[in-house]
Structure formats: C-alpha cells, structure tokens
Design an enzyme around this catalytic site. Structure first.
Site, PDB file in Angstrom:
ATOM      1  N   ARG A 127      79.730  10.888  90.272  1.00  0.00           N
ATOM      2  CA  ARG A 127      79.198   9.552  90.546  1.00  0.00           C
ATOM      3  C   ARG A 127      78.559   8.965  89.286  1.00  0.00           C
ATOM      4  NH1 ARG A 127      74.142  11.060  94.570  1.00  0.00           N
ATOM      5  NH2 ARG A 127      73.344  12.749  93.291  1.00  0.00           N
ATOM      6  N   ARG A 166      76.874  11.799  97.360  1.00  0.00           N
ATOM      7  CA  ARG A 166      77.414  13.148  97.612  1.00  0.00           C
ATOM      8  C   ARG A 166      78.332  13.153  98.818  1.00  0.00           C
ATOM      9  NH1 ARG A 166      72.805  17.503  98.242  1.00  0.00           N
ATOM     10  NH2 ARG A 166      74.113  18.973  97.166  1.00  0.00           N
ATOM     11  N   HIS A 181      58.419   1.142  94.133  1.00  0.00           N
ATOM     12  CA  HIS A 181      57.276   0.774  94.986  1.00  0.00           C
ATOM     13  C   HIS A 181      56.998   1.940  95.929  1.00  0.00           C
ATOM     14  CE1 HIS A 181      56.845  -3.389  93.571  1.00  0.00           C
ATOM     15  NE2 HIS A 181      58.072  -3.130  93.147  1.00  0.00           N
ATOM     16  N   ARG A 182      55.965   2.692  95.583  1.00  0.00           N
ATOM     17  CA  ARG A 182      55.720   3.974  96.248  1.00  0.00           C
ATOM     18  C   ARG A 182      55.201   3.837  97.662  1.00  0.00           C
ATOM     19  NH1 ARG A 182      52.223   5.418  91.146  1.00  0.00           N
ATOM     20  NH2 ARG A 182      52.132   3.147  91.297  1.00  0.00           N
ATOM     21  N   ASN A 214      52.110  -6.949  97.825  1.00  0.00           N
ATOM     22  CA  ASN A 214      52.115  -6.464  96.435  1.00  0.00           C
ATOM     23  C   ASN A 214      53.536  -6.525  95.856  1.00  0.00           C
ATOM     24  OD1 ASN A 214      50.930  -4.982  94.113  1.00  0.00           O
ATOM     25  ND2 ASN A 214      52.240  -3.315  94.820  1.00  0.00           N
ATOM     26  N   ASN A 266      54.627  -1.653 104.947  1.00  0.00           N
ATOM     27  CA  ASN A 266      53.679  -2.472 105.702  1.00  0.00           C
ATOM     28  C   ASN A 266      53.380  -3.771 104.963  1.00  0.00           C
ATOM     29  OD1 ASN A 266      51.274  -2.162 104.043  1.00  0.00           O
ATOM     30  ND2 ASN A 266      51.141  -0.053 104.829  1.00  0.00           N
ATOM     31  N   SER A 290      43.244  -3.874 104.345  1.00  0.00           N
ATOM     32  CA  SER A 290      43.673  -2.694 105.117  1.00  0.00           C
ATOM     33  C   SER A 290      44.114  -3.107 106.522  1.00  0.00           C
ATOM     34  CB  SER A 290      42.564  -1.643 105.180  1.00  0.00           C
ATOM     35  OG  SER A 290      41.443  -2.163 105.864  1.00  0.00           O
ATOM     36  N   ARG A 314      57.601  -9.091  92.482  1.00  0.00           N
ATOM     37  CA  ARG A 314      59.059  -9.218  92.370  1.00  0.00           C
ATOM     38  C   ARG A 314      59.598 -10.621  92.613  1.00  0.00           C
ATOM     39  NH1 ARG A 314      60.338  -4.936  89.289  1.00  0.00           N
ATOM     40  NH2 ARG A 314      59.604  -2.978  90.190  1.00  0.00           N
ATOM     41  N   ARG A 342      50.683  -5.152 103.819  1.00  0.00           N
ATOM     42  CA  ARG A 342      49.833  -5.084 102.632  1.00  0.00           C
ATOM     43  C   ARG A 342      50.656  -4.702 101.397  1.00  0.00           C
ATOM     44  NH1 ARG A 342      44.519  -1.220 101.879  1.00  0.00           N
ATOM     45  NH2 ARG A 342      43.680  -2.291 100.058  1.00  0.00           N
TER      46      ARG A 342
HETATM   47  C1  LIG Z   1      58.411  -7.604  85.901  1.00  0.00           C
HETATM   48  C2  LIG Z   1      58.272  -6.107  85.998  1.00  0.00           C
HETATM   49  C3  LIG Z   1      58.671  -5.314  84.949  1.00  0.00           C
HETATM   50  C4  LIG Z   1      58.560  -3.922  85.031  1.00  0.00           C
HETATM   51  N1  LIG Z   1      58.966  -3.160  83.974  1.00  0.00           N
HETATM   52  C5  LIG Z   1      58.830  -1.816  84.027  1.00  0.00           C
HETATM   53  C6  LIG Z   1      59.225  -0.991  82.934  1.00  0.00           C
HETATM   54  O1  LIG Z   1      59.693  -1.474  81.909  1.00  0.00           O
HETATM   55  N2  LIG Z   1      59.086   0.345  83.045  1.00  0.00           N
HETATM   56  C7  LIG Z   1      58.546   0.941  84.155  1.00  0.00           C
HETATM   57  O2  LIG Z   1      58.422   2.153  84.214  1.00  0.00           O
HETATM   58  N3  LIG Z   1      58.184   0.180  85.224  1.00  0.00           N
HETATM   59  C8  LIG Z   1      58.305  -1.163  85.186  1.00  0.00           C
HETATM   60  N4  LIG Z   1      57.931  -1.914  86.265  1.00  0.00           N
HETATM   61  C9  LIG Z   1      57.497  -1.237  87.487  1.00  0.00           C
HETATM   62  C10 LIG Z   1      55.959  -1.273  87.656  1.00  0.00           C
HETATM   63  O3  LIG Z   1      55.307  -0.618  86.586  1.00  0.00           O
HETATM   64  C11 LIG Z   1      55.545  -0.602  88.986  1.00  0.00           C
HETATM   65  O4  LIG Z   1      55.884   0.775  88.948  1.00  0.00           O
HETATM   66  C12 LIG Z   1      56.230  -1.197  90.184  1.00  0.00           C
HETATM   67  O5  LIG Z   1      56.262  -2.594  90.071  1.00  0.00           O
HETATM   68  C13 LIG Z   1      55.523  -0.762  91.464  1.00  0.00           C
HETATM   69  O6  LIG Z   1      54.274  -1.402  91.526  1.00  0.00           O
HETATM   70  P1  LIG Z   1      53.014  -0.743  92.226  1.00  0.00           P
HETATM   71  O7  LIG Z   1      52.634   0.547  91.566  1.00  0.00           O
HETATM   72  O8  LIG Z   1      51.951  -1.800  92.288  1.00  0.00           O
HETATM   73  O9  LIG Z   1      53.563  -0.505  93.715  1.00  0.00           O
HETATM   74  P2  LIG Z   1      53.376   0.745  94.678  1.00  0.00           P
HETATM   75  O10 LIG Z   1      53.886   1.975  94.046  1.00  0.00           O
HETATM   76  O11 LIG Z   1      53.963   0.347  95.989  1.00  0.00           O
HETATM   77  O12 LIG Z   1      51.824   0.887  94.802  1.00  0.00           O
HETATM   78  C14 LIG Z   1      51.068  -0.116  95.487  1.00  0.00           C
HETATM   79  C15 LIG Z   1      49.632  -0.047  95.013  1.00  0.00           C
HETATM   80  O13 LIG Z   1      49.068   1.193  95.424  1.00  0.00           O
HETATM   81  C16 LIG Z   1      48.203   1.666  94.395  1.00  0.00           C
HETATM   82  N5  LIG Z   1      48.736   2.938  93.894  1.00  0.00           N
HETATM   83  C17 LIG Z   1      49.955   3.487  94.192  1.00  0.00           C
HETATM   84  N6  LIG Z   1      50.097   4.667  93.596  1.00  0.00           N
HETATM   85  C18 LIG Z   1      48.962   4.875  92.883  1.00  0.00           C
HETATM   86  C19 LIG Z   1      48.509   5.915  92.027  1.00  0.00           C
HETATM   87  N7  LIG Z   1      49.245   6.986  91.763  1.00  0.00           N
HETATM   88  N8  LIG Z   1      47.301   5.794  91.467  1.00  0.00           N
HETATM   89  C20 LIG Z   1      46.519   4.719  91.704  1.00  0.00           C
HETATM   90  N9  LIG Z   1      46.883   3.678  92.489  1.00  0.00           N
HETATM   91  C21 LIG Z   1      48.100   3.763  93.078  1.00  0.00           C
HETATM   92  C22 LIG Z   1      48.151   0.605  93.314  1.00  0.00           C
HETATM   93  O14 LIG Z   1      47.087  -0.271  93.593  1.00  0.00           O
HETATM   94  C23 LIG Z   1      49.469  -0.110  93.496  1.00  0.00           C
HETATM   95  O15 LIG Z   1      49.476  -1.446  93.011  1.00  0.00           O
HETATM   96  C24 LIG Z   1      58.027  -3.305  86.202  1.00  0.00           C
HETATM   97  C25 LIG Z   1      57.619  -4.127  87.261  1.00  0.00           C
HETATM   98  C26 LIG Z   1      57.738  -5.504  87.180  1.00  0.00           C
HETATM   99  C27 LIG Z   1      57.309  -6.345  88.345  1.00  0.00           C
END
Ligand SMILES: Cc1cc2nc3c(=O)[nH]c(=O)nc-3n(C[C@H](O)[C@H](O)[C@H](O)COP(=O)(O)OP(=O)(O)OC[C@H]3O[C@@H](n4cnc5c(N)ncnc54)[C@H](O)[C@@H]3O)c2cc1C
Length: 212
Positions: A144, A85, A74-75, A166, A160, A50, A171, A162
């Site tokens: 589009r 648009r 990446h949320r 991730n 950020n 953190s 990636r 952190r």
């Molecule tokens: C090689 C590869 C292949 C992929 N293929 C697919 C695919 O085929 N289909 C597909 O849909 N996606 C795919 N993804 C996307 C993947 O599933 C993730 O959505 C994306 O990589 C974002 O990762 P993240 O959730 O860790 O990141 P972020 O959204 O930035 O989240 C960061 C961290 O915050 C925490 N977090 C965030 N939101 C929540 C929540 N709602 N609940 C609990 N914890 C949370 C988790 O610890 C998470 O790791 C792929 C990703 C990679 C790297």
C-alpha cells in the site's frame, strides 16, 4: 472524487447540557425552556466548556489520505479508518482542486493524474495477484506504500462538541489547507441543522466561539 462528510448520528441536546450543568447545584426540577436558555447563555458566555462534552457527534468522512492524516492529529476523538490490509478498495483519488488547475500546465496535470492512477492500479493488481497467498495481509500492508496520498479513504470519527469547537477553530481557519477547511465547514453545516442543539449553536455563533 470529492470530499464528503456525513453525520451518522449525534447524542445530546440543549436540555441535556443544561441539566448536566444543574447537577452541580442539585436543583434539577421544574426547569422551563427560558431557564434552559438562560443557563446555556451563561455556560457559553463564561466558557464553562466541560458542559459541552455532553453533546457528541459521529461523522463519516471521505477524504484523501493526506487530509485523513491531519484529522487524526486531533486526539480528543475516537476513530476507525479503512484498512489497506484487508483489501479496502482504494481506487479513487481526489480530483485536482479547481484553484490548482489553472496554476499548473496541462502536461504536469496529466503526469500527476497518471502517477496517482498508476500507484492505485499497482496496489489493486498486487492485492488481486496475491489474494490467496498465506501472507496476503502482510503483502498488502507493505505494498500500500505505492498508493498516492491523494487516494480517497474513509474514516468514522466520534467527537464531542467541546473538542469539535477546537477542531473547527483550527481547521476552518484560512491558514488550514483548503481541503480540511471543506471538512470542517461541511461538519458545521450538518451541526447547524440539528434542532436539538439549536440554542447552543446560536449562542456559539453569538459569542464568536464558532465563525461561519
Ligand atoms: C494550520 C495548521 C498547521 C499545522 N501544521 C502542523 C505541522 O506542520 N506539524 C505538526 O506536527 N502538526 C501540525 N498541525 C497540527 C497541530 O499541531 C495539532 O496537533 C492539531 O491541530 C491538533 O490540535 P489539538 O492538539 O489542539 O487537538 P486535540 O489533540 O484534539 O487536543 C484538544 C486539546 O486538548 C488538550 N490536549 C490534548 N492533548 C494534550 C496533551 N498531551 N497535553 C496537554 N494538553 C493536551 C489541548 O488543550 C488541545 O488543544 C497543524 C495544525 C494546523 C491547524
């Protein structure tokens, strides 16, 4: 056209992270650079992640739509993206990557380039044709759909450290699509050049939290 990442700005330093962490003990005065380094070592070794949220980066990324879509997954980041648009100039698509060129024959390559070009030309011509139409934005936002997903677009992303770690872990990995690996690696190179987070960057490498 190639993928490009620019670091627009960044916030926070080694000392900012250390002083943020010292907030928990209340003892912030007279800390030496050695104290800062010792604490950063502990933070990163023990995974007190953190504290790393006090470092923030703002990137501008030029990439094809199919990579922008992956970045958007990446949320834990803030985004603004070029809009189809409002007449953003979608007139370039990603050059066929050098590893693909020898794998497909000349005819297929030409056809791919021609389809990409046609989609972009269609969008551009329609945007021009209907630019004075009262429903111009509505027309653009639907037409589009003809743009190829290889169309180059632009995105500003604020994230950020952190969250970026991730992002990078997922990636820059060999399982990720090479084009998003390019984005992750270009970001890391920009971050590695920042003197204000030199110690943190080194510790992340030392403890294998990021792998070049
Ligand atoms: C090689 C590869 C292949 C992929 N293929 C697919 C695919 O085929 N289909 C597909 O849909 N996606 C795919 N993804 C996307 C993947 O599933 C993730 O959505 C994306 O990589 C974002 O990762 P993240 O959730 O860790 O990141 P972020 O959204 O930035 O989240 C960061 C961290 O915050 C925490 N977090 C965030 N939101 C929540 C929540 N709602 N609940 C609990 N914890 C949370 C988790 O610890 C998470 O790791 C792929 C990703 C990679 C790297």
């Amino acid at each position: 056209m190639q993928i490009n990442v620019e670091l627009l700005s960044n916030f926070g330093s080694d000392a900012d992270v250390a002083y943020a962490a010292w907030a928990s003990s209340g003892k912030q005065e007279n800390r030496s650079p050695k104290d800062i380094e010792r604490l950063l070592n502990k933070i990163i070794k023990d995974g007190h992640d953190s504290c790393l949220e006090h470092i923030v980066f703002r990137f501008r990324i030029e990439a094809p739509l199919y990579i922008i879509q992956q970045i958007n997954r990446h949320r834990l980041a803030s985004y603004n993206q070029a809009s189809g648009r409002y007449g953003y100039e979608f007139n370039k698509f990603l050059d066929i990557p050098s590893d693909i060129e020898p794998l497909i024959n000349e005819k297929d390559l030409q056809e791919y380039n021609s389809i990409c070009q046609q989609g972009m030309d269609f969008y551009k011509n329609m945007a021009e044709k209907y630019k004075r139409h009262p429903k111009q934005k509505r027309i653009n936002e639907v037409l589009r759909g003809a743009l190829p997903t290889a169309t180059m677009s632009a995105l500003v992303m604020t994230m950020n450290l952190r969250s970026w770690i991730n992002f990078y872990k997922q990636r820059a990995d060999s399982h990720a699509q090479p084009e998003i690996q390019t984005v992750a690696v270009q970001m890391r190179k920009k971050i590695a050049e920042l003197p204000e987070i030199k110690t943190i960057y080194k510790k992340l490498l030392d403890y294998g939290k990021i792998v070049p």
